[in-house]
Design a protein around this motif. Sequence first.
Motif, mmCIF file in Angstrom:
data_model
loop_
_atom_site.group_PDB
_atom_site.id
_atom_site.type_symbol
_atom_site.label_atom_id
_atom_site.label_comp_id
_atom_site.label_asym_id
_atom_site.label_seq_id
_atom_site.Cartn_x
_atom_site.Cartn_y
_atom_site.Cartn_z
ATOM 1 N N PHE A 1 12.992 -5.402 30.631
ATOM 2 C CA PHE A 1 14.194 -5.634 31.422
ATOM 3 C C PHE A 1 14.901 -6.903 30.968
ATOM 4 O O PHE A 1 16.131 -6.919 30.814
ATOM 5 N N GLU A 2 14.143 -7.985 30.778
ATOM 6 C CA GLU A 2 14.779 -9.225 30.333
ATOM 7 C C GLU A 2 15.458 -9.035 28.985
ATOM 8 O O GLU A 2 16.578 -9.519 28.781
ATOM 9 N N PHE A 3 14.791 -8.353 28.075
ATOM 10 C CA PHE A 3 15.376 -8.131 26.754
ATOM 11 C C PHE A 3 16.654 -7.302 26.856
ATOM 12 O O PHE A 3 17.684 -7.657 26.275
ATOM 13 N N LEU A 4 16.598 -6.198 27.576
ATOM 14 C CA LEU A 4 17.729 -5.277 27.622
ATOM 15 C C LEU A 4 18.903 -5.822 28.424
ATOM 16 O O LEU A 4 20.058 -5.569 28.090
ATOM 17 N N SER A 5 18.623 -6.572 29.489
ATOM 18 C CA SER A 5 19.691 -6.994 30.399
ATOM 19 C C SER A 5 20.227 -8.396 30.130
ATOM 20 O O SER A 5 21.385 -8.696 30.437
ATOM 21 N N GLY A 6 19.375 -9.290 29.606
ATOM 22 C CA GLY A 6 19.750 -10.694 29.489
ATOM 23 C C GLY A 6 19.527 -11.465 30.773
ATOM 24 O O GLY A 6 19.795 -12.666 30.841
ATOM 25 N N ASP A 7 19.050 -10.785 31.818
ATOM 26 C CA ASP A 7 18.756 -11.433 33.101
ATOM 27 C C ASP A 7 17.341 -11.992 33.084
ATOM 28 O O ASP A 7 16.409 -11.314 32.650
ATOM 29 N N SER A 8 17.167 -13.204 33.591
ATOM 30 C CA SER A 8 15.825 -13.779 33.701
ATOM 31 C C SER A 8 15.226 -13.411 35.045
ATOM 32 O O SER A 8 15.863 -13.578 36.096
ATOM 33 N N ILE A 9 13.978 -12.928 35.037
ATOM 34 C CA ILE A 9 13.325 -12.587 36.305
ATOM 35 C C ILE A 9 12.745 -13.828 36.978
ATOM 36 O O ILE A 9 12.137 -13.717 38.048
ATOM 37 N N SER A 10 12.949 -14.999 36.381
ATOM 38 C CA SER A 10 12.435 -16.226 36.993
ATOM 39 C C SER A 10 13.117 -16.509 38.328
ATOM 40 O O SER A 10 12.613 -17.297 39.129
ATOM 41 N N PHE A 11 14.257 -15.860 38.581
ATOM 42 C CA PHE A 11 14.964 -16.053 39.839
ATOM 43 C C PHE A 11 14.541 -15.030 40.897
ATOM 44 O O PHE A 11 15.081 -15.041 42.014
ATOM 45 N N LEU A 12 13.617 -14.138 40.545
ATOM 46 C CA LEU A 12 13.162 -13.098 41.456
ATOM 47 C C LEU A 12 11.798 -13.471 42.030
ATOM 48 O O LEU A 12 11.129 -14.366 41.519
ATOM 49 N N PRO A 13 11.352 -12.808 43.091
ATOM 50 C CA PRO A 13 10.054 -13.154 43.695
ATOM 51 C C PRO A 13 8.897 -13.013 42.712
ATOM 52 O O PRO A 13 8.853 -12.072 41.907
ATOM 53 N N THR A 14 7.949 -13.939 42.782
ATOM 54 C CA THR A 14 6.768 -13.887 41.929
ATOM 55 C C THR A 14 6.020 -12.570 42.133
ATOM 56 O O THR A 14 5.774 -12.158 43.255
ATOM 57 N N GLY A 15 5.656 -11.929 41.039
ATOM 58 C CA GLY A 15 4.882 -10.697 41.131
ATOM 59 C C GLY A 15 5.719 -9.457 41.298
ATOM 60 O O GLY A 15 5.180 -8.349 41.371
ATOM 61 N N CYS A 16 7.044 -9.600 41.348
ATOM 62 C CA CYS A 16 7.889 -8.426 41.562
ATOM 63 C C CYS A 16 7.953 -7.573 40.302
ATOM 64 O O CYS A 16 7.587 -8.010 39.208
ATOM 65 N N ASN A 17 8.415 -6.348 40.467
ATOM 66 C CA ASN A 17 8.710 -5.495 39.325
ATOM 67 C C ASN A 17 10.135 -5.001 39.473
ATOM 68 O O ASN A 17 10.473 -4.323 40.440
ATOM 69 N N VAL B 1 0.002 -15.783 58.985
ATOM 70 C CA VAL B 1 -0.204 -14.675 58.049
ATOM 71 C C VAL B 1 1.116 -14.240 57.426
ATOM 72 O O VAL B 1 1.220 -14.056 56.204
ATOM 73 N N VAL B 2 2.142 -14.085 58.265
ATOM 74 C CA VAL B 2 3.433 -13.617 57.765
ATOM 75 C C VAL B 2 4.040 -14.629 56.799
ATOM 76 O O VAL B 2 4.539 -14.266 55.724
ATOM 77 N N ILE B 3 3.986 -15.900 57.139
ATOM 78 C CA ILE B 3 4.548 -16.926 56.257
ATOM 79 C C ILE B 3 3.774 -16.989 54.942
ATOM 80 O O ILE B 3 4.355 -17.046 53.858
ATOM 81 N N SER B 4 2.443 -16.946 55.027
ATOM 82 C CA SER B 4 1.616 -17.008 53.815
ATOM 83 C C SER B 4 1.876 -15.824 52.900
ATOM 84 O O SER B 4 1.953 -15.967 51.676
ATOM 85 N N LEU B 5 2.034 -14.647 53.506
ATOM 86 C CA LEU B 5 2.164 -13.427 52.716
ATOM 87 C C LEU B 5 3.562 -13.255 52.148
ATOM 88 O O LEU B 5 3.737 -12.884 50.988
ATOM 89 N N PHE B 6 4.578 -13.542 52.962
ATOM 90 C CA PHE B 6 5.934 -13.190 52.580
ATOM 91 C C PHE B 6 6.790 -14.366 52.104
ATOM 92 O O PHE B 6 7.814 -14.158 51.466
ATOM 93 N N PHE B 7 6.389 -15.578 52.416
ATOM 94 C CA PHE B 7 7.237 -16.710 52.062
ATOM 95 C C PHE B 7 6.548 -17.700 51.121
ATOM 96 O O PHE B 7 7.078 -18.772 50.847
ATOM 97 N N THR B 8 5.368 -17.346 50.660
ATOM 98 C CA THR B 8 4.687 -18.130 49.633
ATOM 99 C C THR B 8 4.119 -17.161 48.601
ATOM 100 O O THR B 8 4.136 -15.944 48.799
ATOM 101 N N ASP B 9 3.619 -17.705 47.506
ATOM 102 C CA ASP B 9 2.991 -16.876 46.463
ATOM 103 C C ASP B 9 1.473 -16.896 46.576
ATOM 104 O O ASP B 9 0.769 -16.540 45.628
ATOM 105 N N TYR B 10 0.966 -17.299 47.743
ATOM 106 C CA TYR B 10 -0.476 -17.458 47.908
ATOM 107 C C TYR B 10 -1.216 -16.148 47.632
ATOM 108 O O TYR B 10 -2.169 -16.111 46.849
ATOM 109 N N ALA B 11 -0.786 -15.069 48.278
ATOM 110 C CA ALA B 11 -1.473 -13.787 48.084
ATOM 111 C C ALA B 11 -1.329 -13.299 46.654
ATOM 112 O O ALA B 11 -2.289 -12.799 46.057
ATOM 113 N N ALA B 12 -0.119 -13.443 46.086
ATOM 114 C CA ALA B 12 0.105 -12.997 44.701
ATOM 115 C C ALA B 12 -0.775 -13.761 43.732
ATOM 116 O O ALA B 12 -1.321 -13.193 42.777
ATOM 117 N N ASN B 13 -0.934 -15.058 43.968
ATOM 118 C CA ASN B 13 -1.777 -15.867 43.087
ATOM 119 C C ASN B 13 -3.247 -15.491 43.186
ATOM 120 O O ASN B 13 -4.021 -15.724 42.252
#
Length: 710
Positions: free
Chosen positions: A374-390, A224-236
């Motif tokens: 955020f991407e527009f204002l900062s120039g940072d890509s959120i592609s390097f952040l966890p899926t589903g994050c804000n 459960v912990v691996i599925s929830l926190f180390f994969t995007d299964y729940a987010a998907n």
Amino acid sequence: MHISFAGKKIRLLALAVTIFMIIFVSANWRLYLDPTLDLTCGTILFVLSLLAGPVAGFLIIFKPSVDDKYKALANTALFFIMPVLTIQMVEVFNENYIWWFSVPTFLANYMIYLVFYLFFYLITGRYHMVGLIVNISLYVWSLLNYFIELFRGSPFVPLDVLSFGTGLSVSDGYTYELSWKLILGSIMFFLIYLVNKKSVNIKPKKLKFKLLAKLAPAAYIAVVVISLFFTDYAANLGYKPDFWDQSRGYHRTGSFFNFCLNTKYLIIRKPSDYNAANVSDYVAETLKDAGVDPDDHTVSTNLLTGQNDYTANTDGTMPNIICIMNESLSDPGALGNLETNEDYMPFIHSLTENTIKGSLSMPVFGAGTSNSEFEFLSGDSISFLPTGCNVYQSYVKDTVPSLVSTLGALGYSRTAFHPYYGEGWNRRNVYPLLGFENYISIEDFVDQDILDTYKQNNDVTEYEMLLNERYPDRNMLLRRFVSDSYDYSMVENMYENRDTSKPFFLFNVTMQNHGGYAMSYTNFSQEIYVTNMNGIYPKANRYLSLVKRSDEAFQELVDYFSNVSEPTILCMFGDHLPSIEDGFYEELFGTSLDQLTTEQQQLRYTTPFVIWANYDIPEATLNQISANYLSTLVLQTAGLPLTQYNRYLASLYQKLPIINTVGYVDADNNYYTHSENSKYDDLLYQYHCLVYNSLIDRNNRDSSVFFMNQ
């Protein structure tokens, strides 16, 4: 099973408890007629609370005993039933009931609660102790969540732990009142305690059962912990925090469950072998590779031409800059063969003079507005952040370098404007950290009593009536949101009332086209409809009609600034495509959504952008650019100095013009996903390190890269 009852003293105690509970609930009957409950629901909850007294008394005197051969089975069954009771106890504080959950949502909640039960079972090996630890802990958590949401309007999230001391220091300023949720939640906690007392600790005697009692829970917890926190299964599957409105997410899919989901987005893993000291070297390496001298800050790659000939204005001209992120604005015709009764975007399609426009790849689809801004204002890509994050909710906790801070260093005034609730996406806290001096939201131009009435009743007709009565000279709404036309009239007013001693910068996030699109409204007439599709798509038709209104409003804004003498740049772009019928998109693409190619997936994340000026600027069409590069393009269009980071992005663009959450596209139009290796891995790794240094590693941030004059 054999049943017996306690002795006289315990019976007297049970009677006293029963009488006390009945009297206490009866004395507070008015709380159950809370305006947030309908009369029937309040009455049912009141009766159930009254019945809890006799139930508690019965549980106190009730003494079951089970034959030895069934004891292990019975107590183990009770152990696995207990999480269901715990879920309901926690949800009562959130005015929620487990029978409102879908089956998958209930099971998701149950799996998380069971993790805690099994974790403490591994530690204690005792059913009874586990019930005490878990339920006392979650009762306290529920109280915290209840009072935090009561006081500030949003629930308890993991990051609140970091500010717990501050919360305690101001808690004396609040008043604490009893409510039916506190009563019923506490009653449930007491009943669960009494049920838990009936459990008997079972210790396996045979070695194989002892091993099973340890290995099986450990394996379950790990899965459960691996599925929830180390994969995007729940987010998907759709199980991720509702970052725009945490309260809504807590209510829809479970409060403690959502609290746990939020923990996934607390910490970003550092890039491998990351060293903050290397950040400036990465910038220099990319600039050199593009043929740009890293030490000559006056020259960079020109985003439009690809030549290393961009230099800032030498005459000191600093045009006014107005950037508009238009809610859900897109051009569905770019996805496939789309025919409509008339052009839904005629003005934007026709713009050529003093115009740079094209297709902009965004990081989100259907929702997630703040990640786009955020991407527009900062120039940072959120592609390097966890899926589903804000980003606004989880990571912006201190000053973040941005287009805003750059313009501030150049002497611009800096205002953010959004004609909706100011707290959305945590903007009130985030905008000052990005560098904004002022933030104007709907609370600043609509009286609070009208907004409170609308929030409580959710009645659009009443809302519009109240607005028209209070503000008869305004026509604010299109559907239930402030229209682009009214929004832009406010932009014009802000410009006219600006501080004329400074160049003007405004960032405006509109609201008109926000989903959903299923309802019709008396103040909105459908003008556009699809003419060449087999399916019938009412949401798409309404959406396209909204786009037409956005196009008309933007024309009004351009017409206004065409008559302004001061040099002014308008940058307008969509934040994401709308969430409308899947069939509409599938018919456009000619395939099901789960069969889309990487290129087609990229199209689903593409919106139009326009940079227009009321003076001469280069004219161009860019059909490959992602949101993280757009603010650099704005700065170059305005002829302004660039930070080292902007210079880096201008050079990076020449190799990878699109980087987003879908993947990336190179200059030769090759499409890649983030899961595959390519010759650009080192380049992406370096960009990842820069984003990490800018956003996360604030203590070691290389300010000379991200800020002007450092």
